[in-house]
Motif scaffolding. Sequence first.
Motif, PDB file in Angstrom:
ATOM      1  N   PHE A 197      27.290 -15.801  -5.327  1.00 46.80           N
ATOM      2  CA  PHE A 197      26.588 -16.517  -6.386  1.00 46.80           C
ATOM      3  C   PHE A 197      27.157 -16.163  -7.758  1.00 46.80           C
ATOM      4  N   VAL A 198      27.448 -17.183  -8.539  1.00 49.88           N
ATOM      5  CA  VAL A 198      28.014 -16.984  -9.875  1.00 49.88           C
ATOM      6  C   VAL A 198      26.943 -16.519 -10.848  1.00 49.88           C
ATOM      7  N   HIS A 199      25.742 -17.053 -10.710  1.00 52.11           N
ATOM      8  CA  HIS A 199      24.646 -16.748 -11.636  1.00 52.11           C
ATOM      9  C   HIS A 199      23.595 -15.854 -10.959  1.00 52.11           C
ATOM     10  N   SER A 200      24.062 -14.906 -10.188  1.00 54.24           N
ATOM     11  CA  SER A 200      23.144 -14.073  -9.408  1.00 54.24           C
ATOM     12  C   SER A 200      22.272 -13.186 -10.282  1.00 54.24           C
ATOM     13  N   LYS A 201      21.023 -13.069  -9.881  1.00 56.20           N
ATOM     14  CA  LYS A 201      20.047 -12.165 -10.476  1.00 56.20           C
ATOM     15  C   LYS A 201      19.236 -11.582  -9.323  1.00 56.20           C
ATOM     16  N   PRO A 238      15.944 -16.158 -26.917  1.00 59.72           N
ATOM     17  CA  PRO A 238      15.105 -16.957 -26.014  1.00 59.72           C
ATOM     18  C   PRO A 238      15.875 -18.019 -25.245  1.00 59.72           C
ATOM     19  N   PHE A 239      16.828 -18.692 -25.909  1.00 57.31           N
ATOM     20  CA  PHE A 239      17.601 -19.720 -25.194  1.00 57.31           C
ATOM     21  C   PHE A 239      18.397 -19.106 -24.054  1.00 57.31           C
ATOM     22  N   VAL A 240      19.052 -17.989 -24.317  1.00 56.58           N
ATOM     23  CA  VAL A 240      19.858 -17.329 -23.288  1.00 56.58           C
ATOM     24  C   VAL A 240      18.984 -16.926 -22.107  1.00 56.58           C
ATOM     25  N   GLN A 241      17.792 -16.416 -22.381  1.00 52.39           N
ATOM     26  CA  GLN A 241      16.869 -16.030 -21.315  1.00 52.39           C
ATOM     27  C   GLN A 241      16.504 -17.230 -20.453  1.00 52.39           C
ATOM     28  N   ARG A 242      16.107 -18.322 -21.109  1.00 56.39           N
ATOM     29  CA  ARG A 242      15.667 -19.521 -20.370  1.00 56.39           C
ATOM     30  C   ARG A 242      16.819 -20.161 -19.599  1.00 56.39           C
ATOM     31  N   TYR A 243      17.966 -20.286 -20.270  1.00 57.30           N
ATOM     32  CA  TYR A 243      19.080 -21.003 -19.640  1.00 57.30           C
ATOM     33  C   TYR A 243      19.681 -20.198 -18.489  1.00 57.30           C
ATOM     34  N   SER A 244      19.771 -18.889 -18.637  1.00 59.99           N
ATOM     35  CA  SER A 244      20.302 -18.073 -17.543  1.00 59.99           C
ATOM     36  C   SER A 244      19.358 -18.122 -16.336  1.00 59.99           C
ATOM     37  N   SER A 245      18.048 -18.159 -16.592  1.00 67.81           N
ATOM     38  CA  SER A 245      17.084 -18.281 -15.498  1.00 67.81           C
ATOM     39  C   SER A 245      17.213 -19.641 -14.825  1.00 67.81           C
ATOM     40  N   ASN A 248      20.280 -19.659 -12.674  1.00 69.57           N
ATOM     41  CA  ASN A 248      20.043 -18.819 -11.510  1.00 69.57           C
ATOM     42  C   ASN A 248      19.228 -19.552 -10.437  1.00 69.57           C
ATOM     43  N   VAL A 249      18.085 -20.114 -10.820  1.00 71.16           N
ATOM     44  CA  VAL A 249      17.212 -20.771  -9.842  1.00 71.16           C
ATOM     45  C   VAL A 249      17.834 -22.084  -9.355  1.00 71.16           C
ATOM     46  N   LYS A 250      18.548 -22.788 -10.233  1.00 70.78           N
ATOM     47  CA  LYS A 250      19.242 -24.003  -9.816  1.00 70.78           C
ATOM     48  C   LYS A 250      20.282 -23.684  -8.744  1.00 70.78           C
ATOM     49  N   GLU A 251      21.006 -22.585  -8.937  1.00 67.26           N
ATOM     50  CA  GLU A 251      22.017 -22.182  -7.962  1.00 67.26           C
ATOM     51  C   GLU A 251      21.369 -21.825  -6.625  1.00 67.26           C
ATOM     52  N   ILE A 252      20.236 -21.156  -6.676  1.00 65.40           N
ATOM     53  CA  ILE A 252      19.497 -20.836  -5.454  1.00 65.40           C
ATOM     54  C   ILE A 252      19.117 -22.128  -4.727  1.00 65.40           C
ATOM     55  N   TYR A 253      18.580 -23.093  -5.481  1.00 59.57           N
ATOM     56  CA  TYR A 253      18.147 -24.370  -4.905  1.00 59.57           C
ATOM     57  C   TYR A 253      19.317 -25.123  -4.270  1.00 59.57           C
TER      58      TYR A 253
END
Length: 323
Positions: A197-201, A238-245, A248-253
């Motif tokens: 995953f590229v955007h893994s959290k 705030p933007f970085v927090q929201r966009y990274s999340s 992350n969840v889009k990649e999971i989906y």
Amino acid sequence: MKDQNAIISNWINNGGEPLVSIVCTTFNHEDFIGETLKGFLIQETNFPFEIIVHDDASTDRTAVIVKEFADKYPLIIKPIYQTVNQYSRKDINIWSDITFPEAKGKYMALCEGDDYWIDALKLQKQVDFLENNADYVITWTDFFTKKESEMVSNDFKEALPDIYTIDFDNLFDPYCTYTLTSLFRKTAVDPLEYRKFVHSKDNTLYALVLCNGKGAYMNFQSSVYRWHAGGIYSLQKPFVQRYSSYQNVKEIYEFIPQSRTANIKRVVKSLLKASANEALKTVNDKTIDNTNQKTAIKEFLNQASIGTRIKFFIRSVKNKILK
């Protein structure tokens, strides 16, 4: 910790391994890491556990403090000291490449070096639950948030039952799956899958684990999540927090078929909307690279209804006027 030392010593002498591996990643946490390690060491269990502490080339006294604890509890604490920061490398994932391979336990518990545990029976309660419920693979608990000296409770204590089952139909609703409380079966996740995953959290880890069973939120306050200016997440805009999340969840989906539920789809849309709204505040700022802001707004508008587009346009005009 004398009893726990004796338990582990006896276990090792008989060729055994720890049942739980506590994994702690730390960087420049000299003001916090001592309390974190004490929270691990107060655990009262009928099984041995190990503590893997990864210091990522801290520039303060974090590594010195870790060494002091490791020297005192050599059978329990297994430190990893880096001389070059690994978090900043693109070819290395600290969790899958460094700490996970070192873990010998049947179960893994995670906690970063600025958070800490306050319930001495945390591990025992979570392990007992998983040992007695084979269809569950991961557990979380309630926690406090510490802001300066103030301890703030969540709403989960009253809103959720003693055991709240979590799967892809309700993951993130509410968002009670915080890393510092997690404990899961090591066999439930392949670190090589996590690396793809590229955007893994941490959410990526939980999603992979939930492909192999159910999760359980256990409604007792075991830990303290520390909110401070030096935290990696709290330092972000705030933007970085929201966009990274969102990413992350889009990649999971997109890459985990089991996650393609109405719930996760709703979360993805909600995070994109929040990202676009935050992007409006800085998209016209020529002093920064606002490529991601423009991308977020474009993605949002491409999916939005005509009515939503009009409202968003009006909001963007108002934002320009206010500036």
